[in-house]
Scaffold this motif. Structure first.
Motif, PDB file in Angstrom:
ATOM      1  N   PHE A   1      -6.805  36.664  31.701  1.00  0.00           N
ATOM      2  CA  PHE A   1      -5.801  37.235  30.800  1.00  0.00           C
ATOM      3  C   PHE A   1      -6.304  37.199  29.357  1.00  0.00           C
ATOM      4  CE2 PHE A   1      -2.315  36.724  27.808  1.00  0.00           C
ATOM      5  CZ  PHE A   1      -1.566  37.865  28.076  1.00  0.00           C
ATOM      6  N   GLN A   2      -6.907  36.096  28.973  1.00  0.00           N
ATOM      7  CA  GLN A   2      -7.410  35.968  27.605  1.00  0.00           C
ATOM      8  C   GLN A   2      -8.446  37.056  27.294  1.00  0.00           C
ATOM      9  OE1 GLN A   2      -8.860  31.948  27.775  1.00  0.00           O
ATOM     10  NE2 GLN A   2      -6.784  31.059  27.845  1.00  0.00           N
ATOM     11  N   LYS A   3      -9.359  37.267  28.257  1.00  0.00           N
ATOM     12  CA  LYS A   3     -10.374  38.309  28.052  1.00  0.00           C
ATOM     13  C   LYS A   3      -9.719  39.694  27.984  1.00  0.00           C
ATOM     14  CE  LYS A   3     -14.381  40.492  28.126  1.00  0.00           C
ATOM     15  NZ  LYS A   3     -13.946  41.876  28.329  1.00  0.00           N
ATOM     16  N   GLY A   4      -8.774  39.946  28.890  1.00  0.00           N
ATOM     17  CA  GLY A   4      -8.111  41.241  28.883  1.00  0.00           C
ATOM     18  C   GLY A   4      -7.340  41.485  27.607  1.00  0.00           C
ATOM     19  N   LEU A   5      -6.645  40.466  27.114  1.00  0.00           N
ATOM     20  CA  LEU A   5      -5.887  40.614  25.864  1.00  0.00           C
ATOM     21  C   LEU A   5      -6.828  40.898  24.698  1.00  0.00           C
ATOM     22  CD1 LEU A   5      -3.104  40.372  24.460  1.00  0.00           C
ATOM     23  CD2 LEU A   5      -3.672  37.958  24.038  1.00  0.00           C
TER      24      LEU A   5
ATOM     25  N   ALA B   1      -1.497  50.083  27.806  1.00  0.00           N
ATOM     26  CA  ALA B   1      -0.192  49.970  28.443  1.00  0.00           C
ATOM     27  C   ALA B   1      -0.328  49.620  29.920  1.00  0.00           C
ATOM     28  CB  ALA B   1       0.574  51.277  28.273  1.00  0.00           C
ATOM     29  N   GLU B   2      -1.284  50.227  30.583  1.00  0.00           N
ATOM     30  CA  GLU B   2      -1.495  49.937  32.007  1.00  0.00           C
ATOM     31  C   GLU B   2      -1.884  48.484  32.201  1.00  0.00           C
ATOM     32  OE1 GLU B   2      -4.016  51.533  35.885  1.00  0.00           O
ATOM     33  OE2 GLU B   2      -4.569  52.215  33.882  1.00  0.00           O
ATOM     34  N   TRP B   3      -2.793  47.989  31.344  1.00  0.00           N
ATOM     35  CA  TRP B   3      -3.212  46.593  31.472  1.00  0.00           C
ATOM     36  C   TRP B   3      -2.021  45.656  31.236  1.00  0.00           C
ATOM     37  CZ3 TRP B   3      -2.925  42.660  27.862  1.00  0.00           C
ATOM     38  CH2 TRP B   3      -3.492  41.445  28.281  1.00  0.00           C
ATOM     39  N   ALA B   4      -1.230  45.918  30.187  1.00  0.00           N
ATOM     40  CA  ALA B   4      -0.091  45.055  29.886  1.00  0.00           C
ATOM     41  C   ALA B   4       0.919  45.059  31.031  1.00  0.00           C
ATOM     42  CB  ALA B   4       0.577  45.511  28.588  1.00  0.00           C
TER      43      ALA B   4
END
Length: 394
Positions: A280-284, A338-341
């Motif tokens: 999650f940290q990397k994605g954010l 938006a898709e990732w969130a």
């Protein structure tokens, strides 16, 4: 001596002042399928509704940076509210800047500049010329903001004796008519997945006379009123900036909401919070960085073109292509964010009525618009490559 505080003229601040109202009324807008009356009144009471207009029409003639930041703020609050920002505000901006004096007096001055306007500018109608105006007939889809608009914009092609009027070889004349609401036939067609609160109704006009003074050229860049560079750049760049900003605003709301959620979100059979998970940290980090980069690209493309026009230069095909590509790219990045969130939030993003759920529906509706489609990027690239000299629709 008590001195009154100066009036707030920055439209971004005006929009920010409506946050609590928009949050409280967002569900009502969805239920009504048009913007809640309380929000419409709030936009007028704050000065936001007319803020993009030329000074003569009650506006402050904001810079592109101010417009972009205002639209991001509005879309961050709610997708439908943001979409109204890119529908009503540019519509009245264009009409106020480009209508002839008689038309401006009839539409704006006679109404003390309290004019809400929406509609569809694509030339889906025809207007037979004669007697100082046009007999207008046509049907338009997705007339954004028409649910609460006193005047409706309708793009059309003038005809003479039934034949399209040409400005140059293969280039038809395209104009916009400003039509009072009571002369428009509205269809109840706004049953959609997202942007439900925008009142983007289908509508028709059947053999209605519109005086020439209530029309203007679709690609006008010579303002009758207004001194800002935007009035000398025309409706296409303003519309492109709006679409880019809207997508960025909705995506930012989802990134902010999932970041806030992460501290308290625990997935089933996982004792670690979402915020503590490296994936999650990397994605954010990746998606926030991508969002920031896209915003900077939009600001750069539009302010560079604005500066060139302010200095007396030409709005070249390359500058126009740069702006449109920035809008398409920002939309693509915003959709990916938006898709990732949505995925990162898990089941929290699928509960009806939450900001995350509404924003996800909104962004996948708003990004279907033809104005930020693949075709636009292809046209712009062809200008960069020298394959074509220009594309007048950019």
């Amino acid at each position: 001596m008590v001195v009154d505080a100066p009036a707030v003229t920055n439209p971004t601040s005006l929009a920010r002042g409506l946050r609590e109202l928009v949050r409280a009324e967002a569900a009502e807008s969805e239920r009504l399928r048009t913007l809640a009356p309380a929000i419409v009144e709030g936009m007028w009471a704050s000065g936001l509704m007319a803020s993009f207009n030329p000074v003569a029409a009650g506006g402050v003639e904001p810079s592109f940076t101010e417009m972009i930041e205002t639209w991001i703020e509005m879309a961050w609050q709610d997708g439908s509210f943001g979409w109204i920002g890119i529908a009503n505000l540019p519509s009245s901006f264009a009409a106020a800047a480009y209508l002839p004096d008689d038309g401006f007096a009839e539409v704006f001055t006679a109404n003390a500049n309290r004019v809400t306007m929406g509609g569809q500018f694509f030339p889906n109608g025809t207007g037979e010329a004669g007697d100082g105006g046009f007999r207008l007939t046509g049907a338009w889809s997705f007339g954004s903001g028409t649910g609460h608009a006193e005047y409706v914009a309708a793009g059309f092609m003038p005809t003479d004796d039934g034949q399209p009027r040409l400005l140059a070889e293969g280039v038809p004349d395209m104009r916009v008519a400003i039509v009072p609401r009571d002369e428009v036939i509205f269809e109840d067609g706004w049953h959609v997945q997202g942007l439900k609160g925008t009142g983007s109704y289908d509508y028709a006009i059947q053999d209605v006379f519109v005086p020439e003074s209530r029309t203007f050229e679709l690609f006008a860049r010579t303002p009758v009123r207004g001194a800002s560079p935007a009035t000398r750049m025309g409706l296409m760049p303003v519309t492109a900036a709006g679409h880019a900003s809207w997508a960025l605003g909705v995506a930012k709301s989802m990134l902010d909401d999932v970041q806030e959620l992460a501290a308290t979100k625990f997935r089933m059979s996982d004792m670690a919070s979402l915020a503590s998970r490296p994936t999650f940290q990397k994605g954010l980090a990746h998606h926030v960085a991508a969002w920031r980069a896209a915003r900077l690209l939009v600001l750069d493309a539009f302010t560079c073109a604005e500066a060139a026009v302010a200095a007396g230069g030409e709005l070249t095909p390359v500058l126009r292509a740069d702006m449109r590509v920035a809008a398409v790219y920002a939309t693509d990045v915003a959709r990916a964010c938006a898709e990732w969130a949505h995925l990162a939030a898990g089941t929290s993003s699928i509960r009806e009525g939450s900001r995350l759920e509404r924003a996800f529906r909104d962004i996948y509706t708003g990004t279907q618009h033809a104005f930020i489609s693949e075709k636009v990027a292809i046209d712009a690239a062809q200008i960069w490559l020298g394959v074509i000299d220009d594309q007048f629709g950019l």
